[in-house]
Motif scaffolding. Sequence first.
Motif, PDB file in Angstrom:
ATOM      1  N   LEU A 165      51.745 132.071  46.837  1.00 44.56           N
ATOM      2  CA  LEU A 165      51.824 132.886  48.045  1.00 44.56           C
ATOM      3  C   LEU A 165      50.664 132.589  48.988  1.00 44.56           C
ATOM      4  CD1 LEU A 165      53.008 136.397  46.766  1.00 44.56           C
ATOM      5  CD2 LEU A 165      54.348 134.510  47.690  1.00 44.56           C
ATOM      6  N   ILE A 166      49.484 132.387  48.435  1.00 46.12           N
ATOM      7  CA  ILE A 166      48.342 132.048  49.277  1.00 46.12           C
ATOM      8  C   ILE A 166      48.577 130.724  49.991  1.00 46.12           C
ATOM      9  CG2 ILE A 166      45.912 131.357  49.202  1.00 46.12           C
ATOM     10  CD1 ILE A 166      45.465 133.478  47.075  1.00 46.12           C
ATOM     11  N   GLN A 167      49.240 129.796  49.298  1.00 43.54           N
ATOM     12  CA  GLN A 167      49.512 128.478  49.873  1.00 43.54           C
ATOM     13  C   GLN A 167      50.644 128.534  50.898  1.00 43.54           C
ATOM     14  OE1 GLN A 167      50.914 125.676  46.985  1.00 43.54           O
ATOM     15  NE2 GLN A 167      50.939 123.955  48.409  1.00 43.54           N
ATOM     16  N   ARG A 168      51.678 129.339  50.608  1.00 44.45           N
ATOM     17  CA  ARG A 168      52.902 129.291  51.415  1.00 44.45           C
ATOM     18  C   ARG A 168      52.989 130.364  52.498  1.00 44.45           C
ATOM     19  NH1 ARG A 168      57.224 126.854  48.610  1.00 44.45           N
ATOM     20  NH2 ARG A 168      56.416 125.036  47.482  1.00 44.45           N
ATOM     21  N   SER A 169      52.223 131.436  52.414  1.00 49.03           N
ATOM     22  CA  SER A 169      52.393 132.543  53.348  1.00 49.03           C
ATOM     23  C   SER A 169      51.240 132.618  54.337  1.00 49.03           C
ATOM     24  CB  SER A 169      52.517 133.872  52.596  1.00 49.03           C
ATOM     25  OG  SER A 169      51.312 134.175  51.921  1.00 49.03           O
ATOM     26  N   ALA A 170      51.464 133.373  55.408  1.00 48.29           N
ATOM     27  CA  ALA A 170      50.438 133.548  56.426  1.00 48.29           C
ATOM     28  C   ALA A 170      49.299 134.396  55.877  1.00 48.29           C
ATOM     29  CB  ALA A 170      51.040 134.210  57.671  1.00 48.29           C
ATOM     30  N   GLU A 171      48.176 134.353  56.570  1.00 47.21           N
ATOM     31  CA  GLU A 171      47.004 135.121  56.138  1.00 47.21           C
ATOM     32  C   GLU A 171      47.301 136.619  56.171  1.00 47.21           C
ATOM     33  OE1 GLU A 171      42.227 135.436  57.242  1.00 47.21           O
ATOM     34  OE2 GLU A 171      43.596 134.209  58.444  1.00 47.21           O
ATOM     35  N   ASN A 172      46.754 137.324  55.190  1.00 44.51           N
ATOM     36  CA  ASN A 172      46.926 138.786  55.085  1.00 44.51           C
ATOM     37  C   ASN A 172      48.364 139.203  54.804  1.00 44.51           C
ATOM     38  OD1 ASN A 172      44.171 139.257  55.564  1.00 44.51           O
ATOM     39  ND2 ASN A 172      44.482 139.236  57.778  1.00 44.51           N
ATOM     40  N   ARG A 173      49.164 138.315  54.237  1.00 41.88           N
ATOM     41  CA  ARG A 173      50.501 138.694  53.789  1.00 41.88           C
ATOM     42  C   ARG A 173      50.492 138.709  52.262  1.00 41.88           C
ATOM     43  NH1 ARG A 173      54.199 138.694  57.779  1.00 41.88           N
ATOM     44  NH2 ARG A 173      55.130 140.261  56.409  1.00 41.88           N
ATOM     45  N   PHE A 174      51.090 139.707  51.679  1.00 44.25           N
ATOM     46  CA  PHE A 174      51.023 139.862  50.230  1.00 44.25           C
ATOM     47  C   PHE A 174      52.246 140.636  49.747  1.00 44.25           C
ATOM     48  CE2 PHE A 174      48.843 143.399  52.237  1.00 44.25           C
ATOM     49  CZ  PHE A 174      49.391 144.505  51.606  1.00 44.25           C
ATOM     50  N   VAL A 175      52.341 140.769  48.443  1.00 44.16           N
ATOM     51  CA  VAL A 175      53.432 141.524  47.830  1.00 44.16           C
ATOM     52  C   VAL A 175      52.858 142.379  46.704  1.00 44.16           C
ATOM     53  CG1 VAL A 175      53.987 139.613  46.261  1.00 44.16           C
ATOM     54  CG2 VAL A 175      55.693 141.380  46.688  1.00 44.16           C
ATOM     55  N   THR A 176      53.316 143.626  46.603  1.00 42.73           N
ATOM     56  CA  THR A 176      53.042 144.405  45.397  1.00 42.73           C
ATOM     57  C   THR A 176      54.179 144.111  44.436  1.00 42.73           C
ATOM     58  OG1 THR A 176      54.271 146.395  46.066  1.00 42.73           O
ATOM     59  CG2 THR A 176      51.979 146.182  46.826  1.00 42.73           C
ATOM     60  N   LEU A 177      53.846 143.930  43.168  1.00 47.20           N
ATOM     61  CA  LEU A 177      54.862 143.440  42.240  1.00 47.20           C
ATOM     62  C   LEU A 177      54.622 143.979  40.835  1.00 47.20           C
ATOM     63  CD1 LEU A 177      57.264 141.362  42.410  1.00 47.20           C
ATOM     64  CD2 LEU A 177      55.695 139.698  41.420  1.00 47.20           C
ATOM     65  N   PHE A 178      55.676 144.510  40.239  1.00 46.85           N
ATOM     66  CA  PHE A 178      55.638 144.898  38.826  1.00 46.85           C
ATOM     67  C   PHE A 178      56.618 144.021  38.076  1.00 46.85           C
ATOM     68  CE2 PHE A 178      57.285 147.065  35.130  1.00 46.85           C
ATOM     69  CZ  PHE A 178      56.147 147.557  34.515  1.00 46.85           C
ATOM     70  N   CYS A 179      56.160 143.436  36.982  1.00 54.04           N
ATOM     71  CA  CYS A 179      56.994 142.559  36.166  1.00 54.04           C
ATOM     72  C   CYS A 179      56.836 142.958  34.703  1.00 54.04           C
ATOM     73  CB  CYS A 179      56.578 141.106  36.365  1.00 54.04           C
ATOM     74  SG  CYS A 179      57.535 139.911  35.401  1.00 54.04           S
ATOM     75  N   GLY A 180      57.949 143.183  34.019  1.00 49.45           N
ATOM     76  CA  GLY A 180      57.889 143.586  32.621  1.00 49.45           C
ATOM     77  C   GLY A 180      58.957 142.911  31.783  1.00 49.45           C
ATOM     78  N   ILE A 181      58.685 142.759  30.503  1.00 50.86           N
ATOM     79  CA  ILE A 181      59.637 142.191  29.541  1.00 50.86           C
ATOM     80  C   ILE A 181      59.745 143.142  28.363  1.00 50.86           C
ATOM     81  CG2 ILE A 181      60.116 140.299  27.947  1.00 50.86           C
ATOM     82  CD1 ILE A 181      58.611 138.436  29.778  1.00 50.86           C
ATOM     83  N   PHE A 182      60.974 143.476  27.993  1.00 51.37           N
ATOM     84  CA  PHE A 182      61.209 144.346  26.845  1.00 51.37           C
ATOM     85  C   PHE A 182      61.640 143.512  25.649  1.00 51.37           C
ATOM     86  CE2 PHE A 182      64.433 147.054  24.527  1.00 51.37           C
ATOM     87  CZ  PHE A 182      63.497 147.771  23.815  1.00 51.37           C
ATOM     88  N   ASP A 183      60.915 143.645  24.551  1.00 54.86           N
ATOM     89  CA  ASP A 183      61.250 142.975  23.292  1.00 54.86           C
ATOM     90  C   ASP A 183      61.893 144.014  22.376  1.00 54.86           C
ATOM     91  OD1 ASP A 183      61.400 141.708  20.839  1.00 54.86           O
ATOM     92  OD2 ASP A 183      59.438 140.737  21.034  1.00 54.86           O
ATOM     93  N   ALA A 184      63.206 143.925  22.194  1.00 56.96           N
ATOM     94  CA  ALA A 184      63.928 144.913  21.399  1.00 56.96           C
ATOM     95  C   ALA A 184      63.552 144.845  19.922  1.00 56.96           C
ATOM     96  CB  ALA A 184      65.439 144.710  21.555  1.00 56.96           C
ATOM     97  N   ARG A 185      63.074 143.695  19.458  1.00 56.85           N
ATOM     98  CA  ARG A 185      62.711 143.567  18.041  1.00 56.85           C
ATOM     99  C   ARG A 185      61.491 144.398  17.694  1.00 56.85           C
ATOM    100  NH1 ARG A 185      61.920 137.281  17.938  1.00 56.85           N
ATOM    101  NH2 ARG A 185      60.818 137.953  19.821  1.00 56.85           N
ATOM    102  N   THR A 186      60.555 144.488  18.633  1.00 57.21           N
ATOM    103  CA  THR A 186      59.316 145.228  18.380  1.00 57.21           C
ATOM    104  C   THR A 186      59.236 146.516  19.187  1.00 57.21           C
ATOM    105  OG1 THR A 186      58.150 144.005  20.126  1.00 57.21           O
ATOM    106  CG2 THR A 186      58.082 143.087  17.886  1.00 57.21           C
TER     107      THR A 186
END
Length: 215
Positions: free
Chosen positions: A46-67
Amino acid sequence: VVGDVSGKGVSAALLMAVVHGAFHGGGLRAAGGDLGRGMRGLKALLIQRSAENRFVTLFCGIFDARTATVTYVNGGHLPPLLFRTGGRSLDPEPLQTGGPVVGLLAGATYEEGRMIVRKGDVLLLYSDGVTEATDHDGTEFGRGRLSTTVASEVAGDLRTACSRVLEAVEAFATQTDPEDDRTVMLIRFGGRESPRLTPAEQASEPSTPPAPPSA
């Protein structure tokens, strides 16, 4: 994954397209499933591809059903809320481990968080367009109203619960036009229950498991 880009209009849409491409293009797989590493890679992109002072808030999660474990990274997004089954629904647990917003700080690092979940627990993810919706007096809907609304619906159908949340926000902010998108996601964690045997069935159960069939 749930995220919210800075700004509005075409430039914001293009920024989110870069985020979508990073995930669908296998960026997370390239990171070997390491969410912290994946988030750092996205930050650099994003720093490379987007304009200055542009950003994203992001939540990313993975659920492991085994544990029964949720591994996640929160990149400056409003903390998702975990409602425990049989617990105090009005006091959900926030998932906030991670780091700052993604794409703004070159030196930012991101830490993985882990949460053990039980069958029936419900995870709420949302955007700030929900909690920051205001009434005619400028009062925000807020996380407290959101938690109360979800808690009253969380035991039922989650599609209906999402609709009820959005209806409650719209009713609260009826005197004002929406200033931001409103995103709500609810996830209920499941699992297999051990079958309940009658006393007669328990008595007939073998004391040792049968040998597996030969090939």
